[in-house]
Design an enzyme around this catalytic site. Structure first.
Site, PDB file in Angstrom:
ATOM      1  N   ARG A 131       0.865  -1.185   0.000  1.00  0.00           N
ATOM      2  CA  ARG A 131       0.000   0.000   0.000  1.00  0.00           C
ATOM      3  C   ARG A 131       0.896   1.227   0.000  1.00  0.00           C
ATOM      4  NH1 ARG A 131      -5.159  -1.864   1.261  1.00  0.00           N
ATOM      5  NH2 ARG A 131      -5.261  -3.627   2.696  1.00  0.00           N
TER       6      ARG A 131
ATOM      7  N   HIS B 293       2.809  -9.531   0.912  1.00  0.00           N
ATOM      8  CA  HIS B 293       2.544  -8.596   2.007  1.00  0.00           C
ATOM      9  C   HIS B 293       3.830  -8.210   2.734  1.00  0.00           C
ATOM     10  CE1 HIS B 293       0.699  -7.542   6.063  1.00  0.00           C
ATOM     11  NE2 HIS B 293      -0.003  -6.806   5.227  1.00  0.00           N
TER      12      HIS B 293
ATOM     13  N   TYR C  19       0.513   5.225  11.978  1.00  0.00           N
ATOM     14  CA  TYR C  19       0.606   3.792  12.270  1.00  0.00           C
ATOM     15  C   TYR C  19       1.895   3.560  13.058  1.00  0.00           C
ATOM     16  CZ  TYR C  19      -2.915   2.216   8.795  1.00  0.00           C
ATOM     17  OH  TYR C  19      -4.064   1.968   8.097  1.00  0.00           O
TER      18      TYR C  19
END
Length: 702
Positions: free
Chosen positions: A371, A431, A464
């Site tokens: 992302r 990922h 985050y």
């Protein structure tokens, strides 16, 4: 171990408990008022995704008469019933909090007005605004014998109406979409010490007669639908994965209706038509006592001024190791560097890629992207590197849910710039977060690697919490090369020097680490596991933890979101505690600590303890080996476990209770602690840098 159903918490109900913890932050008056609005907005967007993906999947199972039960012994229909019951309660609580916050906003001179509240001058402003800005965009749609019920866009806000027909008794159904291209909340003129707002749908309602001229409006209310948005792609049959995903993203707008939200006072006739046309059962209709879709509150929480109603301004600090050395490569070559975001800036990662793109000694850059932000400086640097003649390989994961569109745009731009772009692997999502830079130095080829627990996203890195590691360790460099060769070709990875990769060996590694602690406990040795993750769902790992607990291993879990493990079960999980921390920042780092008979091992990873991470994704687990970095991570874990301000403890029944400080005990908010510590470390490093630059020469060597 063959666990019983009652040993597990249902995944979906556990997720709803997580969203409830976010809702608690909205109701917590120790949080600044405008920040509480943002938490309320997040609850809403979380629920949207939950319905579009998780509930949609369960409804598909019910429709297919799939009767297999989950770990907790619940069938799909059981889960849908329990979810519906819980979400109705959550929504009720959500709007109770909204109405209280609205009153608090009013007392702070921030007003969300309804049509009955507006002044004469505001009416004139609204009229002008409607006719100039809103009216040209509107498309009213009437349903009759020649015009069928229109397709309603996923998550769009709409106004349903009955207008009169030729006969007075006729009710003609019409619908108007509230345009999403315009801001949902409109600021109105007001006295200098007040800020007044009105919602877009209320402006449309005020002027509804200007849309249906010559008709009486018999009933009018807002509604919104949530559709099944889970992408289903046959990768084997997709000749061009890029095009297949693009089409699926478009289809997402028109999936089956999963939930209908309606204004609480909606006319029963309107409800009947919506229910029939959208083919949703009454169990999926949610009566909303307030504005539908509270995601607009995020923007309201960010209005200019009112700084006293927001969190104190937070700025990430520079990384000490990069302050005291001019060259990033020199700093990494000297020692492994651990970086804790957002407390320490993500800019060091951006700077490394930027420097590598321009450094004539850099031969190749390889990176995974899951992302990235819409205006990613990292992607721009990768494009620049390719234009500068460097070998650039980028794995862009097109299947990153809800980021597919953004990733497709970047993938095409990277290709045009001359990068070698890989669109993920068949049947797997990539990922893992890894960056490899190959540099030609005086003593030969050297590899620099960055790995992290979070995405290469310069925007989310500001809120985050993640940990990254910079290293020039040759064994890790060799592993990174092997990994990229696997991603770009067909080479298989047997065994690596330092890294463990899913889906090939990561599950096995985690099980072996847990089993080793279990064996140590059985042999009368001290045994201890601490894991900080986002979710714990995997059955095999959960059962391994139960076995370890029964053997006497002390297990402390910090799980932000879903946790299917049930702690505190007699003779099963008595030695396991689970806490969750929900605060200003989204806890995202994955940390794993194993006591190992005093030879402690610490790992970081991109993977959670979920089936999908261990079996259907390419994930990376990497060790922290330098003593100073290991010490820092142990400190991080101790602070998290000591949090008595934002932590909640998981009870055996699946609910959570706040961890509270005892009388006289120091209050610890882990996120505030890390913020203050990072500032202290950066100040100390800057002071050292000045001392290095201005140290006087007191004697000359002969």
């Amino acid at each position: 171990m063959n666990s019983k159903h009652e040993h597990f918490i249902n995944r979906e109900l556990s997720w709803l408990e997580f969203n409830k913890r976010v809702l608690e932050e909205a109701g917590d008056n120790t949080n600044p008022l405008l920040e509480r609005l943002k938490f309320l907005s997040i609850v809403n967007s979380n629920l949207d995704e939950f319905f579009m993906i998780r509930v949609a999947s369960l409804i598909e199972q019910v429709q297919a008469n799939f009767d297999k039960v989950d770990l907790a012994g619940l069938s799909a229909s059981d889960q849908v019933k329990k979810i519906t019951e819980k979400v109705h309660g959550t929504v009720h609580e959500q709007y109770d909090i909204y109405n209280k916050l609205k009153e608090e906003l009013k007392s702070n001179n921030i007003l969300i007005l309804k049509p009955k509240d507006i002044s004469h001058s505001q009416k004139e402003f609204i009229s002008l605004y409607f006719h100039k800005r809103i009216y040209p965009v509107l498309t009213p749609m009437v349903v009759d014998s020649s015009r069928p019920f229109p397709l309603i866009l996923n998550k769009s806000l709409n106004i349903a109406l009955f207008i009169d027909g030729k006969d007075e008794e006729d009710n003609i159904f019409a619908t108007v979409q509230v345009p999403s291209v315009l801001g949902r909340i409109v600021q109105l003129p007001s006295s200098h010490n007040k800020k007044c707002f009105i919602l877009l749908e209320d402006i449309i309602k005020i002027h509804i007669n200007d849309i249906f001229i010559g008709h009486n409006i018999k009933a009018m209310s807002c509604y919104r639908i949530t559709r099944n948005a889970d992408l289903s792609i046959d990768e084997e049959g997709a000749e061009d994965l890029l095009e297949a995903i693009e089409q699926s993203v478009k289809d997402r707008k028109w999936g089956e209706a999963i939930r209908i939200e309606i204004e609480d006072d909606m006319d029963q006739g309107l409800i009947k038509i919506l229910n029939e046309e959208l083919e949703a059962s009454f169990g999926e209709i949610y009566n909303i006592k307030g504005p539908i879709d509270l995601t607009f509150l995020f923007k309201l929480g960010s209005i200019e001024g009112f700084e006293e109603l927001k969190y104190p301004v937070f700025t990430s600090v520079p990384v000490p190791e990069f302050i005291v050395r001019d060259n990033i490569f020199d700093a990494i070559a000297k020692n492994d560097i651990l970086v804790h975001h957002p407390y320490q800036t993500f800019q060091c990662v951006v700077d490394l890629v930027k420097l590598a793109a321009r450094d004539p000694r850099v031969l190749a850059i390889k990176q995974t992207l899951y992302r990235v932000s819409g205006n990613s400086p990292i992607v721009k640097s990768l494009m620049e590197a390719a234009e500068n003649g460097k070998q650039v390989t980028v794995l862009v994961e097109l299947k990153a849910r809800f980021d597919e569109e953004n990733n497709i745009i970047w993938a095409r731009k990277l290709e045009k710039a001359g990068c070698h772009v890989i669109y993920g692997l068949l049947g797997l999502k990539t990922h893992g977060k890894i960056l490899l830079i190959v540099r030609n130095e005086d003593d030969g080829i050297k590899r620099y690697v960055h790995m992290g627990t979070g995405n290469y996203n310069d925007v989310t890195a500001n809120f985050y919490t993640d940990i990254g590691l910079f290293t020039a360790n040759p064994h890790i460099g060799e592993d990174a090369s092997s990994l990229f060769n696997m991603l770009s070709g067909y080479s298989m990875i047997d065994e690596m020097n330092k890294l463990y990769i899913a889906p090939s060996g990561l599950r096995k590694k985690f099980i072996s680490l847990i089993k080793r602690e279990e064996e140590n406990a059985k042999n009368g040795k001290k045994a201890h596991i601490i894991a900080k993750i986002n979710s714990l769902v995997d059955k095999q790992l959960t059962e391994a933890l139960y076995d370890a607990s029964k053997a006497g291993v002390k297990i402390q879990l910090i799980v932000r979101g879903i946790c299917c493990l049930r702690p505190g079960i007699e003779e099963v999980s008595e030695n396991i505690t689970v806490i969750s921390i929900v605060g200003r920042f989204l806890e995202h780092s994955r940390i794993f600590y194993f006591y190992n008979d005093s030879n402690e091992e610490i790992y970081l990873s991109s993977a959670d303890w979920m089936n999908r991470n261990l079996d259907r994704r390419v994930e990376i687990l990497f060790p922290i080996e330098e003593e100073e970095n290991r010490h820092r991570i142990k400190q991080f874990l101790n602070v998290y476990l000591s949090d008595n301000t934002k932590a909640r403890i998981l009870n055996s029944d699946g609910t959570y209770s706040r961890v509270t400080s005892k009388e006289g005990e120091e209050k610890i908010n882990s996120q505030e602690y890390f913020s203050k510590k990072a500032i202290r470390q950066a100040k100390k490093a800057k002071k050292q840098e000045k001392q290095q630059k201005f140290t006087p020469i007191t004697s000359l060597k002969k």
